[in-house]
Write a protein that holds these residues in place. Structure first.
Motif, mmCIF file in Angstrom:
data_model
loop_
_atom_site.group_PDB
_atom_site.id
_atom_site.type_symbol
_atom_site.label_atom_id
_atom_site.label_comp_id
_atom_site.label_asym_id
_atom_site.label_seq_id
_atom_site.Cartn_x
_atom_site.Cartn_y
_atom_site.Cartn_z
ATOM 1 N N PRO A 25 -9.070 -19.852 16.812
ATOM 2 C CA PRO A 25 -7.926 -19.258 16.100
ATOM 3 C C PRO A 25 -8.332 -18.635 14.766
ATOM 4 N N ASN A 26 -9.301 -19.269 14.068
ATOM 5 C CA ASN A 26 -9.791 -18.714 12.807
ATOM 6 C C ASN A 26 -10.403 -17.336 13.007
ATOM 7 N N PHE A 27 -11.249 -17.224 14.048
ATOM 8 C CA PHE A 27 -11.898 -15.944 14.319
ATOM 9 C C PHE A 27 -10.880 -14.889 14.748
ATOM 10 N N LEU A 28 -9.855 -15.307 15.465
ATOM 11 C CA LEU A 28 -8.873 -14.349 15.968
ATOM 12 C C LEU A 28 -8.072 -13.722 14.830
ATOM 13 N N ILE A 29 -7.531 -14.551 13.943
ATOM 14 C CA ILE A 29 -6.707 -13.974 12.874
ATOM 15 C C ILE A 29 -7.560 -13.237 11.842
ATOM 16 N N ASN A 31 -10.503 -11.751 12.220
ATOM 17 C CA ASN A 31 -11.089 -10.513 12.709
ATOM 18 C C ASN A 31 -10.036 -9.471 13.067
ATOM 19 N N SER A 32 -8.804 -9.894 13.343
ATOM 20 C CA SER A 32 -7.733 -8.901 13.501
ATOM 21 C C SER A 32 -7.467 -8.225 12.153
ATOM 22 N N TYR A 33 -7.588 -9.004 11.078
ATOM 23 C CA TYR A 33 -7.490 -8.438 9.728
ATOM 24 C C TYR A 33 -8.686 -7.531 9.450
ATOM 25 N N ALA A 34 -9.894 -7.985 9.873
ATOM 26 C CA ALA A 34 -11.097 -7.190 9.645
ATOM 27 C C ALA A 34 -10.978 -5.811 10.274
ATOM 28 N N PHE A 35 -10.344 -5.744 11.456
ATOM 29 C CA PHE A 35 -10.246 -4.487 12.187
ATOM 30 C C PHE A 35 -9.480 -3.432 11.396
ATOM 31 N N ILE A 36 -8.498 -3.850 10.595
ATOM 32 C CA ILE A 36 -7.678 -2.857 9.883
ATOM 33 C C ILE A 36 -7.968 -2.805 8.379
ATOM 34 N N VAL A 37 -8.870 -3.689 7.890
ATOM 35 C CA VAL A 37 -9.031 -3.810 6.440
ATOM 36 C C VAL A 37 -9.490 -2.502 5.792
ATOM 37 N N LEU A 100 1.943 -13.004 13.591
ATOM 38 C CA LEU A 100 3.110 -12.274 14.091
ATOM 39 C C LEU A 100 3.683 -11.341 13.022
ATOM 40 N N ILE A 101 3.776 -11.825 11.793
ATOM 41 C CA ILE A 101 4.256 -10.971 10.698
ATOM 42 C C ILE A 101 3.305 -9.788 10.499
ATOM 43 N N PHE A 102 2.016 -10.071 10.573
ATOM 44 C CA PHE A 102 0.985 -9.046 10.461
ATOM 45 C C PHE A 102 1.189 -7.968 11.528
ATOM 46 N N PHE A 190 -1.549 2.640 14.629
ATOM 47 C CA PHE A 190 -0.787 1.522 14.075
ATOM 48 C C PHE A 190 0.023 0.797 15.156
ATOM 49 N N ILE A 191 0.625 1.546 16.062
ATOM 50 C CA ILE A 191 1.471 0.934 17.097
ATOM 51 C C ILE A 191 0.633 0.061 18.037
ATOM 52 N N ILE A 192 -0.490 0.593 18.512
ATOM 53 C CA ILE A 192 -1.323 -0.147 19.472
ATOM 54 C C ILE A 192 -1.945 -1.390 18.832
ATOM 55 N N VAL A 193 -2.499 -1.239 17.631
ATOM 56 C CA VAL A 193 -3.110 -2.390 16.945
ATOM 57 C C VAL A 193 -2.037 -3.432 16.634
ATOM 58 N N GLY A 194 -0.834 -2.984 16.300
ATOM 59 C CA GLY A 194 0.263 -3.915 16.029
ATOM 60 C C GLY A 194 0.642 -4.725 17.257
ATOM 61 N N ILE A 195 0.645 -4.094 18.403
ATOM 62 C CA ILE A 195 0.968 -4.809 19.649
ATOM 63 C C ILE A 195 -0.068 -5.897 19.930
ATOM 64 N N PHE A 196 -1.350 -5.558 19.742
ATOM 65 C CA PHE A 196 -2.399 -6.559 19.952
ATOM 66 C C PHE A 196 -2.230 -7.746 19.006
ATOM 67 N N ALA A 197 -1.913 -7.477 17.740
ATOM 68 C CA ALA A 197 -1.729 -8.564 16.775
ATOM 69 C C ALA A 197 -0.558 -9.466 17.181
ATOM 70 N N LEU A 198 0.511 -8.873 17.668
ATOM 71 C CA LEU A 198 1.653 -9.669 18.129
ATOM 72 C C LEU A 198 1.256 -10.573 19.303
ATOM 73 N N LEU A 199 0.464 -10.042 20.226
ATOM 74 C CA LEU A 199 -0.002 -10.848 21.360
ATOM 75 C C LEU A 199 -0.914 -11.978 20.895
ATOM 76 N N PHE A 200 -1.771 -11.700 19.903
ATOM 77 C CA PHE A 200 -2.642 -12.750 19.360
ATOM 78 C C PHE A 200 -1.819 -13.882 18.766
#
Length: 481
Positions: A25-29, A31-37, A100-102, A190-200
């Motif tokens: 879970p640490n790596f998931l959240i 690195n999802s931030y890393a992808f858009i940073v 989810l907020i992300f 933004f839309i596609i990356v947002g969908i992935f973050a919601l699924l995570f």
């Protein structure tokens, strides 16, 4: 579906896959931030054109500095909330909420109207603040969860892996976003990356397990291996005064303001410097440049130096501080060199030709400097978190990391704002701007040197408190039999 678990580590050196499996879970959240940073940084000139068509970056450098800086301020304040919650409630559930907020902040950013000046800017600002709020919770939650999921001997390895993956996904995201923005697919991005973050976020909520608080501390490991024993201590006025207000903590807090100005400003300035006339590097070429030179540096700094840090830190925790100071000084010098290289003037067509760029020797020197920069940042990242974990109690990990993040975020947020205004005041003089801001980083390094006076005493104080608590928990266990 969360269940408490106590982590047993038999090997002296835990493998990469074992750490990832245990702390996914640490790596998931993170690195999802890393992808858009780097999305705004690498595309800052294009973003300026999306909001204000026909105007130059220089016309709005102050507003764009506020756009990036205020989001980091939001991270600073939300970190306090998540840090306090992390010390009382399930870290994995909080991770899911933050992710989810992300995701919502990313998804709705894709529906912003283009080219409407202040209206477009306001929407960008709002959704940037939403993402900043969620991102502010990531590091306190990762730090608290990892503290109870790793032992001391593997913490640098964990932080090295997570930072190496962060840099990898940051550069992948940089390339994807650069391609998307350069080809006017920024809304789809933004839309596609947002969908992935919601699924995570949903996946973490359903599948992640919660570690037992305090279960990996050497002083408590044996007693907390018993299923019925729970570490339920909370901070008191006495422990706040003796641990959180200890000298090393206080220095780490204030050091963070200065060091992160150094870390944050060049990222904001560097892309604008290279992509603006007369150099005109395109966002996509900038991203490819980061892959060739930045990625190897990030891996070297985060993984190779993690092993060195573990060995030296095991001998004496002061060695970690010396490595931090050396990294800050080297980073200051590397940035100063980077902004003073005699780069050739190029047209927009030449700046978008990656092979042409590589044919110019000075860009190879710039790449070597960039490799050094990324390597040095890795040294700082893998040494600071273990120091803070060693000088604080298990029930304070969320609060201490959020407090430290708050001040570091204030520095990171202030950096682009200061840089934007200095750049405007001194008529786009990037060299003078970088020189002024790197002075702050050097001050941070000197503060860390002062911490060597007290750090060993602060570590011993925590160990003594935990040994007393081990005796209390044993007595409590025996009385309940």
């Amino acid at each position: 579906m969360n269940s408490e678990q106590n982590i047993e580590v038999d090997d002296e050196k835990t493998g990469f896959l074992k750490l990832v499996k245990r702390l996914w879970p640490n790596f998931l959240i993170y690195n999802s931030y890393a992808f858009i940073v780097s999305t705004l940084f690498i595309n800052i000139v294009i973003v300026s054109g999306i909001i204000w068509p026909g105007d130059t970056f220089a016309d709005h450098s102050a507003e764009l500095g506020i756009l990036t800086g205020t989001s980091i301020y939001m991270m600073a304040f939300s970190g306090f909330l998540f840090g306090s919650l992390a010390d009382r409630f399930s870290r994995t559930k909080l991770m899911a909420i933050a992710e989810l907020i992300f995701g919502f902040g990313l998804f709705f950013n894709g529906f912003i109207p283009e080219g409407q000046g202040q209206t477009s800017y306001n929407f960008f600002l709002v959704f940037s603040l939403v993402r900043g709020f969620s991102i502010g919770g990531f590091w306190p939650l990762v730090n608290s969860h990892a503290n109870d999921s790793t032992e001391e001997k593997e913490r640098s390895q964990f932080f090295g892996i997570i930072q190496a993956l962060f840099q990898l996904f940051q550069i992948i995201g940089m390339v994807v976003s650069a391609f998307s923005f350069q080809n006017n697919y920024w809304q789809e991005y933004f839309i596609i990356v947002g969908i992935f973050a919601l699924l995570f976020g949903i996946f973490i909520l359903l599948r992640a397990e919660e570690p037992k608080r305090g279960g990996t501390r050497e002083e408590l490991k044996d007693i907390l291996s018993r299923e019925e024993i729970v570490y339920d201590y909370q901070l008191t006025k006495t422990t706040i005064k003796s641990t959180i207000l200890a000298p090393t903590n206080l220095i780490a807090f204030f050091e963070g303001i200065f060091t992160t100005i150094l870390l944050g400003v060049p990222d904001f300035l560097l892309i604008a410097y290279f992509q603006s006339p007369p150099y005109n590097l395109s966002p996509l070429v900038s991203a490819f440049f980061m892959i060739i030179f930045g990625l190897p540096g990030g891996i070297i700094g985060s993984l190779a130096f993690a092993n060195v840090s573990d060995r030296l830190g095991k001998k004496n925790i002061k060695n970690r501080i010396y490595m931090i100071v050396a990294s800050v000084m080297a980073l200051s010098l590397a940035y100063f060199v980077l902004f003073n290289l005699p780069l050739p003037n190029m047209t927009a067509t030449e700046g978008n030709n990656f092979l042409f760029i590589l044919s110019i020797p000075i860009f190879w020197i710039m790449g070597l400097d960039l490799l050094i920069v990324r390597s040095v940042v890795g040294i700082w990242n893998v040494n600071q978190p273990p120091i803070l974990q060693e000088i604080n109690l298990p029930e304070a990990q969320g609060k201490i990391s959020s407090a430290n993040q708050f001040l570091e975020a204030m520095g990171s947020g202030t950096g682009p704002i200061i840089a934007g205004y200095i750049l405007m005041i001194f008529n786009q003089n990037y060299q003078l701007t970088v020189f002024i801001t790197t002075i702050f980083g050097i001050m941070g390094g000197l503060l860390w040197l002062i911490a060597t006076i007290w750090v060993n005493k602060d570590v011993d104080r925590i160990s003594s408190i935990l040994k007393e608590r081990e005796a209390e928990l044993i007595e409590k266990s025996n009385s309940n039999k």
